[in-house]
Design an enzyme around this catalytic site. Structure first.
Site, PDB file in Angstrom:
ATOM      1  CE  LYS A  42     -66.447 -75.638  -6.212  1.00 57.15           C
ATOM      2  NZ  LYS A  42     -65.642 -74.988  -5.149  1.00 57.15           N
TER       3      LYS A  42
ATOM      4  N   GLY B  20     -62.283 -75.061  -1.088  1.00 57.76           N
ATOM      5  CA  GLY B  20     -61.141 -74.871  -1.970  1.00 57.76           C
ATOM      6  C   GLY B  20     -59.858 -74.483  -1.248  1.00 57.76           C
TER       7      GLY B  20
END
Length: 235
Positions: A3, A161
């Site tokens: 990411k 997440g």
């Protein structure tokens, strides 16, 4: 999938750690750093380790400020791209059709695709998980005919997440559905040969149990991929 994380030193240290590992020959490792570090990563990583972009556009070139093309990826010897990640769909409002168009273009120019699909929490709670998966797979199928260079990543959005993770049974149920869908809508050969990997708060603690499921072929790892404990020993 790193990411939007890392810097030059971090990337170099992580890749050097991977380079020193002895992986099972049946395991394929692909790492996806931020686009700024793709060239460096490809030059550092040993050839057995694949490198992926986290996104690419559906055009070869043009006035698309801030975008990169699959052709540019090939130019620096990067042969994978992640497309349709839930963060791209949610934050950047990428539609099923747009994702499918990007997948088709990447495949056309010879870049392999990790195609992400998955449902949001409210969709799972309403019992429409399979409807969402069907819609997303259908959009892709409408744009491509050859799935040889596609890896499907099932990533329940509610488990990304958040620290939540689908149970092995929940993951297996959806993976089995994906394979059945491929068999019925593409071909039995495609269903057997397409890798379906799981993404959603995968870590060193739960990867082993998830991997035991018959239709879970691997993982798309996010934040845990940045930590030393998820690495060589996990495979």
């Amino acid at each position: 999938n790193f990411k939007m994380n890392g810097n030059l030193d971090f990337i170099q240290n992580l890749v050097e750690r991977l380079n020193s590992g002895n992986f099972n020959e049946d395991v394929e490792i692909v790492i996806a750093p931020p686009s700024l570090y793709l060239d460096q990563t490809r030059k550092l990583a040993r050839k057995e380790i694949g490198v992926a972009a986290q996104n690419a556009y559906n055009a070869s070139s043009g006035a698309y400020t801030g975008e990169i093309s699959p052709e540019m990826l090939k130019d620096i010897d990067v042969h994978w791209v992640i497309l349709g990640h839930s963060e791209r769909r949610e934050i950047f409002k990428e539609s099923d059709d747009f994702v499918a168009t990007k997948i088709a273009h990447a495949l056309k120019v010879g870049v392999k695709v990790i195609a992400c699909i998955g449902e949001k929490l409210e969709e799972r709670e309403k019992g429409t998980t399979f409807d969402v998966i069907t819609r997303q797979l259908t959009a892709i199928s409408n744009k491509i005919s050859d799935w040889t260079n596609v890896v499907i990543a099932y990533e329940p959005v509610w488990a990304i997440g958040t620290g939540k993770v689908a149970t092995p049974q929940q993951a297996q149920e959806v993976h089995e559905f994906i394979r059945k869908w491929l068999k019925e809508n593409v071909s039995e050969e495609t269903a057997q040969n397409t890798r379906v990997i799981y993404g959603g708060s995968v870590n060193a603690g739960n990867a082993s149990e998830l991997a035991k499921q018959s239709d879970v072929d691997g993982f798309l790892v996010g934040g845990a991929s940045l930590k030393p404990e998820f690495g060589i020993g996990s495979f």
